[in-house]
Design a protein around this motif. Structure first.
Motif, PDB file in Angstrom:
ATOM      1  N   ASP A   1       0.585  -1.179   0.355  1.00 26.82           N
ATOM      2  CA  ASP A   1      -0.234   0.636  -0.116  1.00 26.82           C
ATOM      3  C   ASP A   1       0.780   1.406   0.498  1.00 26.82           C
ATOM      4  O   ASP A   1       0.433   2.408   0.038  1.00 26.82           O
ATOM      5  CB  ASP A   1      -0.530  -0.215   0.878  1.00 26.82           C
TER       6      ASP A   1
ATOM      7  N   VAL B   1       2.027   4.083  -1.053  1.00 22.13           N
ATOM      8  CA  VAL B   1       2.319   5.492  -1.831  1.00 22.13           C
ATOM      9  C   VAL B   1       3.178   6.505  -2.593  1.00 22.13           C
ATOM     10  O   VAL B   1       3.789   6.743  -1.284  1.00 22.13           O
ATOM     11  CB  VAL B   1       0.720   6.633  -0.627  1.00 22.13           C
TER      12      VAL B   1
ATOM     13  N   GLY C   1       0.810  10.475  -5.504  1.00 20.97           N
ATOM     14  CA  GLY C   1      -0.169  10.008  -4.499  1.00 20.97           C
ATOM     15  C   GLY C   1      -0.810   8.834  -4.479  1.00 20.97           C
ATOM     16  O   GLY C   1      -1.978   8.941  -4.427  1.00 20.97           O
ATOM     17  N   TRP C   2      -0.347   7.877  -5.683  1.00 21.13           N
ATOM     18  CA  TRP C   2      -0.672   6.922  -5.941  1.00 21.13           C
ATOM     19  C   TRP C   2       0.113   5.174  -5.537  1.00 21.13           C
ATOM     20  O   TRP C   2       1.175   5.147  -5.266  1.00 21.13           O
ATOM     21  CB  TRP C   2      -0.987   7.032  -7.409  1.00 21.13           C
ATOM     22  N   THR C   3      -1.188   4.554  -5.150  1.00 21.86           N
ATOM     23  CA  THR C   3      -0.949   3.533  -4.917  1.00 21.86           C
ATOM     24  C   THR C   3      -0.548   2.248  -6.033  1.00 21.86           C
ATOM     25  O   THR C   3      -1.076   2.478  -6.924  1.00 21.86           O
ATOM     26  CB  THR C   3      -1.934   2.863  -3.511  1.00 21.86           C
TER      27      THR C   3
ATOM     28  N   ASP D   1      -6.874   9.085  -3.598  1.00 19.39           N
ATOM     29  CA  ASP D   1      -5.226   9.815  -4.270  1.00 19.39           C
ATOM     30  C   ASP D   1      -4.776  11.833  -3.736  1.00 19.39           C
ATOM     31  O   ASP D   1      -6.220  11.355  -2.968  1.00 19.39           O
ATOM     32  CB  ASP D   1      -4.979   9.408  -5.989  1.00 19.39           C
TER      33      ASP D   1
END
Length: 222
Positions: free
Chosen positions: A156, A158, A162-164, A197
């Motif tokens: 998880d 990031v 702002g993305w997993t 996000d």
């Protein structure tokens, strides 16, 4: 004997033709082993390492020998270097490491090799991402299976955008069967589907807005 002669000839060649006059023998040796890796001269590399050449020699961009071999998709060379203690985590000027690059490039056997030889999960690429995140973006299913199910891997995490890994598969994927499978792998591995996000939008909301019905079905079920 033949390997030794090849090494000597290589050293002499670079000394006379490509090395600057003020280069010392250590610098010449480094240039030579880098070229030997690039040219897939396994015997030359093995002999040089036995004679004390630095297995983590770097080129002008700070790429170590193992990163060069990984870029060339040369698994035989990678195994030779790793068996001699090559650093699978050493990063270049772009923050690529052998492990990070292998994940991003979908090089499954390299990923397995590096995981078995000290791959670290707390070093990130230039986007502050893991090896898993670009693997999801690019649809490398086998690599995703391995990393998502590796103990203690930060599924998880990031990145700077702002993305997993899940978010990247949805936002940068095309909703095809390949990406549906990747999302299912991540969900089965226990990823958090609710991490939004930077705009507060979740992966499910992105999937719905893109019309990715297969992904929507998985995420709604979760």
């Amino acid at each position: 004997m033949m390997n030794y002669l090849i090494l000597i000839l290589t050293l002499l060649s670079f000394n006379s033709c490509t090395a600057a006059p003020n280069m010392n023998i250590q610098e010449i040796n480094q240039v030579s082993i880098i070229e030997a890796v690039k040219n897939k001269q396994y015997a030359v590399v093995e002999t040089a390492l036995k004679k004390g050449a630095d297995v983590n020699s770097k080129d002008k961009n700070d790429k170590n020998l193992l990163l060069i071999a990984t870029e060339l998709n040369d698994l035989k060379m990678a195994k030779l270097l790793v068996s001699n203690g090559a650093n699978v985590n050493q990063q270049d000027k772009r923050l690529d490491s052998p492990f990070l690059l292998a994940g991003a490039s979908g090089q499954t056997e390299f990923v397995k090799l590096f995981l078995a030889n000290g791959a670290r999960f707390d070093l990130f690429n230039r986007y502050n991402g893991t090896a898993l995140i670009p693997a999801c973006e690019r649809g490398h299913i086998d690599v995703v299976k391995i990393l998502a199910n590796t103990k203690n891997f930060p599924i998880d995490h990031v990145n700077r955008l702002g993305w997993t890994a899940l978010m990247e598969a949805v936002v940068l994927g095309n909703g095809s069967d390949k990406y549906i499978e990747i999302v299912q792998i991540l969900v089965d591995a226990g990823c958090n589907i609710n991490i939004p996000d930077n705009n507060g939008t979740t992966a499910l909301q992105h999937a719905k807005s893109s019309g990715f019905s297969g992904i929507v079905k998985i995420l709604e079920k979760k």
